[in-house]
Design a protein around this motif. Structure first.
Motif, PDB file in Angstrom:
ATOM      1  N   UNK A  91      -3.080   2.540   0.088  1.00 46.39           N
ATOM      2  CA  UNK A  91      -3.170   3.968  -0.164  1.00 46.39           C
ATOM      3  C   UNK A  91      -3.206   4.439  -1.518  1.00 46.39           C
ATOM      4  N   UNK A  92      -3.290   5.788  -1.946  1.00 42.58           N
ATOM      5  CA  UNK A  92      -3.366   6.253  -3.184  1.00 42.58           C
ATOM      6  C   UNK A  92      -1.973   6.204  -3.861  1.00 42.58           C
ATOM      7  N   UNK A  93      -2.068   6.428  -5.142  1.00 44.20           N
ATOM      8  CA  UNK A  93      -0.841   6.758  -5.810  1.00 44.20           C
ATOM      9  C   UNK A  93      -0.221   8.081  -5.305  1.00 44.20           C
ATOM     10  N   UNK A  94       0.957   8.373  -5.004  1.00 39.75           N
ATOM     11  CA  UNK A  94       1.358   9.688  -4.309  1.00 39.75           C
ATOM     12  C   UNK A  94       1.134  10.812  -5.144  1.00 39.75           C
ATOM     13  N   UNK A  95       0.780  11.910  -4.787  1.00 40.31           N
ATOM     14  CA  UNK A  95       0.863  13.164  -5.394  1.00 40.31           C
ATOM     15  C   UNK A  95       2.350  13.820  -5.546  1.00 40.31           C
ATOM     16  N   UNK A  96       2.353  14.744  -6.286  1.00 41.34           N
ATOM     17  CA  UNK A  96       3.806  15.271  -6.101  1.00 41.34           C
ATOM     18  C   UNK A  96       3.876  15.910  -4.641  1.00 41.34           C
ATOM     19  N   UNK A 102       4.653   9.776   1.846  1.00 41.16           N
ATOM     20  CA  UNK A 102       4.634   8.295   1.421  1.00 41.16           C
ATOM     21  C   UNK A 102       5.867   7.724   1.892  1.00 41.16           C
ATOM     22  N   UNK A 103       6.925   8.074   1.655  1.00 47.01           N
ATOM     23  CA  UNK A 103       8.300   7.700   2.143  1.00 47.01           C
ATOM     24  C   UNK A 103       8.304   7.493   3.591  1.00 47.01           C
ATOM     25  N   UNK A 104       8.196   8.661   4.114  1.00 49.51           N
ATOM     26  CA  UNK A 104       8.038   8.751   5.720  1.00 49.51           C
ATOM     27  C   UNK A 104       7.097   7.585   6.216  1.00 49.51           C
ATOM     28  N   UNK A 105       5.987   7.434   5.780  1.00 50.77           N
ATOM     29  CA  UNK A 105       5.065   6.488   6.090  1.00 50.77           C
ATOM     30  C   UNK A 105       5.686   4.980   5.850  1.00 50.77           C
ATOM     31  N   UNK A 106       6.247   4.709   4.691  1.00 51.26           N
ATOM     32  CA  UNK A 106       6.975   3.539   4.520  1.00 51.26           C
ATOM     33  C   UNK A 106       8.106   2.948   5.597  1.00 51.26           C
ATOM     34  N   UNK A 107       8.839   4.370   5.784  1.00 50.62           N
ATOM     35  CA  UNK A 107       9.896   4.141   6.774  1.00 50.62           C
ATOM     36  C   UNK A 107       9.271   3.970   8.224  1.00 50.62           C
ATOM     37  N   UNK A 108       8.389   4.643   8.845  1.00 46.07           N
ATOM     38  CA  UNK A 108       7.797   4.541  10.238  1.00 46.07           C
ATOM     39  C   UNK A 108       6.957   3.326  10.331  1.00 46.07           C
ATOM     40  N   UNK A 109       6.474   2.799   9.215  1.00 49.28           N
ATOM     41  CA  UNK A 109       5.777   1.327   9.539  1.00 49.28           C
ATOM     42  C   UNK A 109       6.615   0.220   9.343  1.00 49.28           C
ATOM     43  N   UNK A 110       8.007   0.530   8.967  1.00 48.32           N
ATOM     44  CA  UNK A 110       8.760  -0.568   8.721  1.00 48.32           C
ATOM     45  C   UNK A 110       8.341  -1.509   7.624  1.00 48.32           C
ATOM     46  N   UNK A 111       7.803  -1.011   6.460  1.00 53.08           N
ATOM     47  CA  UNK A 111       7.255  -1.665   5.354  1.00 53.08           C
ATOM     48  C   UNK A 111       8.592  -2.439   4.741  1.00 53.08           C
ATOM     49  N   UNK A 112       8.498  -3.670   4.256  1.00 49.95           N
ATOM     50  CA  UNK A 112       9.577  -4.391   3.512  1.00 49.95           C
ATOM     51  C   UNK A 112       9.321  -4.150   1.956  1.00 49.95           C
ATOM     52  N   UNK A 113       8.078  -3.866   1.634  1.00 50.64           N
ATOM     53  CA  UNK A 113       7.768  -3.802   0.210  1.00 50.64           C
ATOM     54  C   UNK A 113       6.727  -2.769  -0.205  1.00 50.64           C
ATOM     55  N   UNK A 114       6.894  -2.247  -1.452  1.00 47.14           N
ATOM     56  CA  UNK A 114       5.782  -1.588  -2.066  1.00 47.14           C
ATOM     57  C   UNK A 114       5.524  -2.154  -3.185  1.00 47.14           C
ATOM     58  N   UNK A 123      -4.216   6.317 -19.776  1.00 47.16           N
ATOM     59  CA  UNK A 123      -5.225   7.018 -20.601  1.00 47.16           C
ATOM     60  C   UNK A 123      -4.807   8.387 -20.698  1.00 47.16           C
ATOM     61  N   UNK A 124      -3.748   8.660 -20.824  1.00 47.52           N
ATOM     62  CA  UNK A 124      -3.063  10.300 -20.973  1.00 47.52           C
ATOM     63  C   UNK A 124      -3.596  10.820 -19.701  1.00 47.52           C
ATOM     64  N   UNK A 125      -3.696  10.249 -18.692  1.00 45.47           N
ATOM     65  CA  UNK A 125      -3.763  11.046 -17.517  1.00 45.47           C
ATOM     66  C   UNK A 125      -2.749  10.596 -16.422  1.00 45.47           C
ATOM     67  N   UNK A 126      -2.085  11.487 -15.655  1.00 41.73           N
ATOM     68  CA  UNK A 126      -1.375  11.227 -14.516  1.00 41.73           C
ATOM     69  C   UNK A 126      -1.957  10.908 -13.422  1.00 41.73           C
ATOM     70  N   UNK A 127      -1.693   9.312 -13.199  1.00 45.12           N
ATOM     71  CA  UNK A 127      -2.505   8.612 -12.080  1.00 45.12           C
ATOM     72  C   UNK A 127      -1.688   8.401 -10.890  1.00 45.12           C
ATOM     73  N   UNK A 128      -0.380   8.635 -10.874  1.00 46.67           N
ATOM     74  CA  UNK A 128       0.550   8.529  -9.867  1.00 46.67           C
ATOM     75  C   UNK A 128       1.893   9.484 -10.384  1.00 46.67           C
ATOM     76  N   UNK A 129       2.340   9.867  -8.996  1.00 51.16           N
ATOM     77  CA  UNK A 129       3.607  10.896  -9.067  1.00 51.16           C
ATOM     78  C   UNK A 129       4.820   9.951  -9.409  1.00 51.16           C
ATOM     79  N   UNK A 130       5.693  10.250 -10.040  1.00 53.30           N
ATOM     80  CA  UNK A 130       6.867   9.573 -10.278  1.00 53.30           C
ATOM     81  C   UNK A 130       7.823   9.657  -9.010  1.00 53.30           C
ATOM     82  N   UNK A 131       7.434   8.625  -7.890  1.00 50.95           N
ATOM     83  CA  UNK A 131       7.888   8.691  -6.627  1.00 50.95           C
ATOM     84  C   UNK A 131       9.095   8.184  -6.394  1.00 50.95           C
TER      85      UNK A 131
END
Length: 449
Positions: A91-96, A102-114, A123-131
């Motif tokens: 998946x992509x880095x979450x947006x705001x 993102x967290x709903x997916x991790x919960x529903x898919x029963x993921x053990x790790x991220x 490079x001075x650009x936001x690449x991922x939200x602080x999730x």
């Protein structure tokens, strides 16, 4: 007798044709994914467009992860490699606006790790939200709440968060050693096993660094199962994985790195020494693997508690800043300051977004050399001053990074607020300019008359 993978690597390297091979792979994958079976129509629906970080990176409809609820879309793909017994969510880095998804997916898919392979700012650009929450050490909240998920069972789970912080965007690690150690640590937790939900793997777009990670892990799993390098075909495996998510592995360098890591890891597995021996032996580093960052995910509010330090985590987590600093030959970004036990769970978290990385590399190396002496309790006045200076500089960098992140997010919010009105103002602007030109023409005409 050399395996097919070894022969290919030698041929591509000696003839310097990685770019040509990479282009061939792209073409083969493109031909395979032609037709309606590989459409991405759902990602382009009006209500879903704002959930895509990049316009040209969309999940295929047939392999996209489907959320429960009214809007079931998230830019994420379920990638399966049956011969390796692996399933990943890329998946992509979450947006705001997609952190809740993102967290709903991790919960529903029963993921053990991220598995996170990028920094939040590059490079001075936001690449991922602080999730995930930064905690009180950084002037932030200890928890993050996502009530909009609508999950209400009272169940609580623990999710491990692995963060690789020295992998540049569109680039590769300086050597396979650190990467293989990172992969070994994740494997040791069982987070990638078939008896748990698929791990969530992401970088910024979820195709380049993420694709490299999954390709190497899958090929090494086949080698481990079959106990032979002859059992794998790297190019066919990559083309197969691209049928689940477009664009996996973005550059010829990432393809070459994948071959290197696969060959190095495979030889370690076949010699019975394991991936951890490759990394520690070739880097001359002794000690335990890097610590895990453990997070608690619970309902009904789907809260993420980053400061939940379990006894299990404390047993395997030690001060390993020296190990992390030596893992790649290129010096990583500086660490945030840490306080006692709160360092557990943040040891892999590196500072992002500093505009002074290049200028401070030598200074960071000098400070890192003082870590051992600092921990041993040396009373040397010179060392004490150096330690104090080190903490002061890191504190200042933390403030600069947080301020820069705040400003960039504010610009992003202003841009989002302005976007819906642009279509109304643009025609008005053109009409205004036309009227102004017309008036000027009349004035000139009268003057000439």
């Amino acid at each position: 007798m050399a395996s097919q993978t070894e022969k290919e690597f030698a041929e591509f390297d000696n003839n310097k044709i990685w770019t040509e091979i990479f282009q061939r792979l792209k073409n083969e994958a493109s031909l395979l994914t032609l037709g309606d079976d590989f459409s991405s129509k759902i990602s382009r629906e009006p209500q879903n467009r704002r959930k895509n970080r990049y316009r040209d990176v969309s999940p295929y409809d047939h392999s996209r992860v489907i959320l429960s609820g009214k809007n079931d879309y998230i830019n994420a793909s379920l990638v399966e490699v049956p011969e390796a017994g692996r399933k990943y969510i890329l998946t992509q880095g979450p947006l705001d606006q997609t952190m809740s998804d993102f967290w709903q997916m991790a919960w529903e898919q029963e993921s053990r790790a991220i598995v996170m392979l990028n920094r939040t700012i590059e490079k001075l650009a936001i690449k991922c939200a602080q999730y995930w929450p930064l905690g009180a050490d950084f002037g932030c909240e200890e928890d993050m709440y996502f009530p909009q998920c609508g999950l209400k069972t009272g169940e609580k789970r623990e999710i491990l968060h692995f963060h690789y912080t020295t992998w540049p965007d569109f680039g590769v690690p300086s050597s396979p050693n650190a990467f293989l150690l990172f992969l070994h640590v994740i494997r040791q937790t069982g987070s990638l096993d078939a008896d748990v939900g698929p791990s969530v793997v992401h970088c910024s777009a979820g195709i380049g660094r993420s694709g490299t990670f999954c390709l190497v892990d899958s090929c090494l799993m086949v080698v481990e199962k079959k106990q032979s390098l002859q059992a794998i075909n790297v190019r066919e495996t990559l083309i197969h994985m691209r049928s689940y998510r477009m664009g996996l592995i973005q550059t010829p360098d990432q393809l070459r790195f994948s071959y290197l890591a696969i060959l190095q890891g495979a030889h370690a597995i076949l010699h019975g020494t394991g991936l951890e021996s490759v990394s520690t032996k070739q880097n001359h580093v002794e000690g335990p693997p890097p610590p895990l960052r453990s997070s608690s995910l619970q309902q009904p509010s789907t809260a993420l508690a980053s400061q939940d330090h379990s006894s299990y985590e404390q047993q395997i987590s030690v001060s390993t800043e020296d190990l992390l600093a030596d893992m790649d030959s290129a010096p990583p970004p500086p660490l945030f300051p840490k306080k006692g036990a709160q360092a557990i769970g943040h040891s892999l978290q590196r500072q992002a977004g500093s505009s002074k990385w290049e200028e401070d590399d030598e200074e960071d190396e000098e400070f890192d050399q003082l870590i051992d002496r600092e921990e041993s309790g040396s009373d040397s006045e010179e060392e004490a001053k150096a330690v104090e200076l080190r903490h002061r500089i890191r504190e200042e960098r933390k403030k600069q990074t947080m301020e820069q992140l705040r400003k960039m997010k504010e610009r992003q919010r202003r841009s989002e607020r302005w976007r819906p009105y642009k279509k109304f103002y643009r025609p008005s602007l053109y009409i205004g300019l036309a009227v102004l030109v017309g008036v000027a023409g009349v004035i000139v005409y009268k003057y000439l008359m």
